[in-house]
Design a protein around this motif. Sequence first.
Motif, PDB file in Angstrom:
ATOM      1  N   SER A 196       0.937  12.121  23.077  1.00 40.10           N
ATOM      2  CA  SER A 196       0.774  11.398  24.341  1.00 40.10           C
ATOM      3  C   SER A 196       1.371   9.994  24.303  1.00 40.10           C
ATOM      4  N   PHE A 197       1.255   9.269  23.162  1.00 37.56           N
ATOM      5  CA  PHE A 197       1.816   7.910  23.131  1.00 37.56           C
ATOM      6  C   PHE A 197       3.298   7.925  23.489  1.00 37.56           C
ATOM      7  N   ILE A 198       4.008   8.839  22.840  1.00 40.31           N
ATOM      8  CA  ILE A 198       5.466   8.814  22.980  1.00 40.31           C
ATOM      9  C   ILE A 198       5.876   9.250  24.388  1.00 40.31           C
ATOM     10  N   VAL A 199       5.137  10.214  24.964  1.00 37.58           N
ATOM     11  CA  VAL A 199       5.458  10.658  26.321  1.00 37.58           C
ATOM     12  C   VAL A 199       5.168   9.543  27.314  1.00 37.58           C
ATOM     13  N   PHE A 200       3.990   8.928  27.180  1.00 34.94           N
ATOM     14  CA  PHE A 200       3.619   7.872  28.129  1.00 34.94           C
ATOM     15  C   PHE A 200       4.613   6.716  28.085  1.00 34.94           C
ATOM     16  N   ILE A 201       4.981   6.295  26.869  1.00 34.63           N
ATOM     17  CA  ILE A 201       5.842   5.120  26.775  1.00 34.63           C
ATOM     18  C   ILE A 201       7.239   5.448  27.299  1.00 34.63           C
ATOM     19  N   ALA A 202       7.666   6.704  27.146  1.00 35.21           N
ATOM     20  CA  ALA A 202       8.975   7.080  27.683  1.00 35.21           C
ATOM     21  C   ALA A 202       8.963   7.001  29.201  1.00 35.21           C
ATOM     22  N   VAL A 203       7.877   7.488  29.826  1.00 33.96           N
ATOM     23  CA  VAL A 203       7.784   7.400  31.290  1.00 33.96           C
ATOM     24  C   VAL A 203       7.785   5.945  31.726  1.00 33.96           C
ATOM     25  N   VAL A 204       6.979   5.116  31.053  1.00 35.26           N
ATOM     26  CA  VAL A 204       6.896   3.706  31.431  1.00 35.26           C
ATOM     27  C   VAL A 204       8.259   3.036  31.305  1.00 35.26           C
ATOM     28  N   ALA A 205       8.963   3.296  30.193  1.00 41.05           N
ATOM     29  CA  ALA A 205      10.255   2.640  29.982  1.00 41.05           C
ATOM     30  C   ALA A 205      11.256   3.053  31.048  1.00 41.05           C
ATOM     31  N   SER A 206      11.272   4.341  31.412  1.00 43.01           N
ATOM     32  CA  SER A 206      12.290   4.755  32.389  1.00 43.01           C
ATOM     33  C   SER A 206      11.966   4.231  33.781  1.00 43.01           C
ATOM     34  N   ILE A 207      10.668   4.213  34.161  1.00 44.54           N
ATOM     35  CA  ILE A 207      10.319   3.678  35.488  1.00 44.54           C
ATOM     36  C   ILE A 207      10.650   2.188  35.560  1.00 44.54           C
ATOM     37  N   THR A 208      10.421   1.469  34.454  1.00 41.60           N
ATOM     38  CA  THR A 208      10.732   0.037  34.454  1.00 41.60           C
ATOM     39  C   THR A 208      12.215  -0.194  34.665  1.00 41.60           C
ATOM     40  N   GLN A 209      13.017   0.628  33.994  1.00 39.88           N
ATOM     41  CA  GLN A 209      14.469   0.532  34.170  1.00 39.88           C
ATOM     42  C   GLN A 209      14.844   0.696  35.643  1.00 39.88           C
ATOM     43  N   LEU A 210      14.190   1.666  36.290  1.00 44.96           N
ATOM     44  CA  LEU A 210      14.441   1.949  37.702  1.00 44.96           C
ATOM     45  C   LEU A 210      14.074   0.739  38.563  1.00 44.96           C
ATOM     46  N   VAL A 211      12.863   0.196  38.318  1.00 45.51           N
ATOM     47  CA  VAL A 211      12.419  -0.960  39.097  1.00 45.51           C
ATOM     48  C   VAL A 211      13.388  -2.112  38.915  1.00 45.51           C
TER      49      VAL A 211
ATOM     50  N   PHE B 207      -6.270   4.400  29.123  1.00 46.74           N
ATOM     51  CA  PHE B 207      -7.648   4.405  29.625  1.00 46.74           C
ATOM     52  C   PHE B 207      -7.873   5.624  30.509  1.00 46.74           C
ATOM     53  N   MET B 208      -6.853   5.945  31.343  1.00 48.80           N
ATOM     54  CA  MET B 208      -6.958   7.108  32.215  1.00 48.80           C
ATOM     55  C   MET B 208      -7.211   8.354  31.376  1.00 48.80           C
ATOM     56  N   GLN B 209      -6.463   8.467  30.245  1.00 54.85           N
ATOM     57  CA  GLN B 209      -6.627   9.643  29.393  1.00 54.85           C
ATOM     58  C   GLN B 209      -7.988   9.634  28.707  1.00 54.85           C
ATOM     59  N   GLU B 210      -8.406   8.442  28.210  1.00 60.39           N
ATOM     60  CA  GLU B 210      -9.646   8.392  27.450  1.00 60.39           C
ATOM     61  C   GLU B 210     -10.862   8.652  28.337  1.00 60.39           C
ATOM     62  N   ARG B 211     -10.850   8.068  29.557  1.00 62.72           N
ATOM     63  CA  ARG B 211     -12.009   8.234  30.425  1.00 62.72           C
ATOM     64  C   ARG B 211     -11.980   9.552  31.171  1.00 62.72           C
ATOM     65  N   GLY B 212     -10.837  10.245  31.121  1.00 62.92           N
ATOM     66  CA  GLY B 212     -10.752  11.561  31.730  1.00 62.92           C
ATOM     67  C   GLY B 212     -10.960  11.575  33.231  1.00 62.92           C
TER      68      GLY B 212
ATOM     69  N   LEU C 103       1.354  14.616  33.749  1.00 60.01           N
ATOM     70  CA  LEU C 103       1.831  15.074  32.439  1.00 60.01           C
ATOM     71  C   LEU C 103       0.664  15.391  31.522  1.00 60.01           C
ATOM     72  N   ASN C 104      -0.343  14.505  31.551  1.00 60.47           N
ATOM     73  CA  ASN C 104      -1.499  14.702  30.685  1.00 60.47           C
ATOM     74  C   ASN C 104      -2.226  15.997  31.047  1.00 60.47           C
ATOM     75  N   LYS C 105      -2.342  16.240  32.369  1.00 60.27           N
ATOM     76  CA  LYS C 105      -3.131  17.394  32.800  1.00 60.27           C
ATOM     77  C   LYS C 105      -2.391  18.701  32.551  1.00 60.27           C
ATOM     78  N   TYR C 106      -1.069  18.705  32.799  1.00 61.00           N
ATOM     79  CA  TYR C 106      -0.364  19.982  32.747  1.00 61.00           C
ATOM     80  C   TYR C 106       0.454  20.195  31.475  1.00 61.00           C
ATOM     81  N   VAL C 107       0.568  19.172  30.628  1.00 53.46           N
ATOM     82  CA  VAL C 107       1.362  19.370  29.413  1.00 53.46           C
ATOM     83  C   VAL C 107       0.589  19.018  28.142  1.00 53.46           C
TER      84      VAL C 107
END
Lengths: 205, 206
Positions: free
Chosen positions: A85-100, A134-139, A59-63
């Motif tokens: 990016s904060f809102i996109v990342f947290i949405a992905v994390v929340a939905s994957i957690t729901q799945l797990v 960290f992934m985003q910051e360190r590129g 998402l970070n790379k292509y959006v």
Amino acid sequence: MQDLLSLFVKSIFVENMIFAYFLGMCSYLAVSKTVKTATGLGIAVIFVLGVTLPINYLLNKYVLTPGSLAWLSSDFADLDLSFLSFIVFIAVVASITQLVEMVVEKFSPSLYNSLGIFLPLIAVNCAILGGSLFMQERGYETLSEAVVYALGSGIGWFLAIVSLAAIREKLKYSNVPKPLRGLGITFIMVGLMGIAFMSFMGIKL
Amino acid sequence: MDKKIFTDPFFRKNPITVLVLGICSSLAVTVKLEPAIVMALSVTLVTGFSNLIMSLLRNTIPNRIRIIVQLVVVAMLVILVDQILKAYSYQVSKQLSVFVGLIITNCIIMGRIEAFALGNKPLPSLVDGLANGMGYGMILVAIAFIREFFGSGTLFGIQIIPLDWYVKNGGFYENNGLMILPPMALIIVGLIIWIQRSYQKELVEE
């Protein structure tokens, strides 16, 4: 290949999520009373990190990065969505957690019961969102780097929580000053473990 | 309104030392006082206003999707804080790095929304959020004070310990390098808990 290996070792030991950055402390302190539940939570964290970090990388790379929407249409070439990016990342994390959560409930009800409230709380576990930030910051440049970093920091978190749980199980039999019992001594112990982990900092990879 | 809503978060129900909330993203910012104070202010604003907004919305949100709604509200507030910091104090924003973003997952915010804002009127919720943010900030500033004073000999970047005292200038004093390292933050919190529980016996765990 060698780069990936050194990134892996570095993210487990040198830049351990717990001892170098204190990420995921809440559940780390609360679920580390027995080794069994600690192992369960550790594995869940490795899994959620391993899934969400690569997704967030893509998402970070292509959006999200400035100009990254150029693949869609040249009109978007100078669009900068990085503030989202904060809102996109947290949405992905929340939905994957729901799945797990749903998967664990279906296939391992006993683990589901012992993890209790802390499974949904992985969504707000700082280690998960922290990994993405960290992934985003360190590129990190390639997808494989992102995957290796995710697995490495997940395993580092797993090792940290299992070893703390093991120490706390032994600690039940020792004579700690009363006001220090429970929370206080746990903090001090994590601090001492952190000092021990600092010996890895001298390693240049 | 009950006065306890405001006073409890400072000592008897301090979010860090008693409820164990929000340790996650906070300890790494306590090497120096300045980032610690900025962090404390940001967290106070976000807890206060997220509590207020969630309390206003509490009767309209279906229970099942509340976590997502909470995350969206909190993320929006944090994006605001992040953009304001970048605009007005870029240096501090760089020092805090990812930890501003991590306010979203700071357990204090979710914890207070779940435990208080969803069951109370807007005004008490706002007060509860602000007080919890301040209780958290108080511990943060205390840790940062100890670490900066003993670790660097400065407060807010201003030299406090006279330079002639240092060994390299022919004196007797040396900064304690251990204080700069991350694990010391945990040990200091442990000691604060020890002190607090020696005075408040009802908090002692068996």
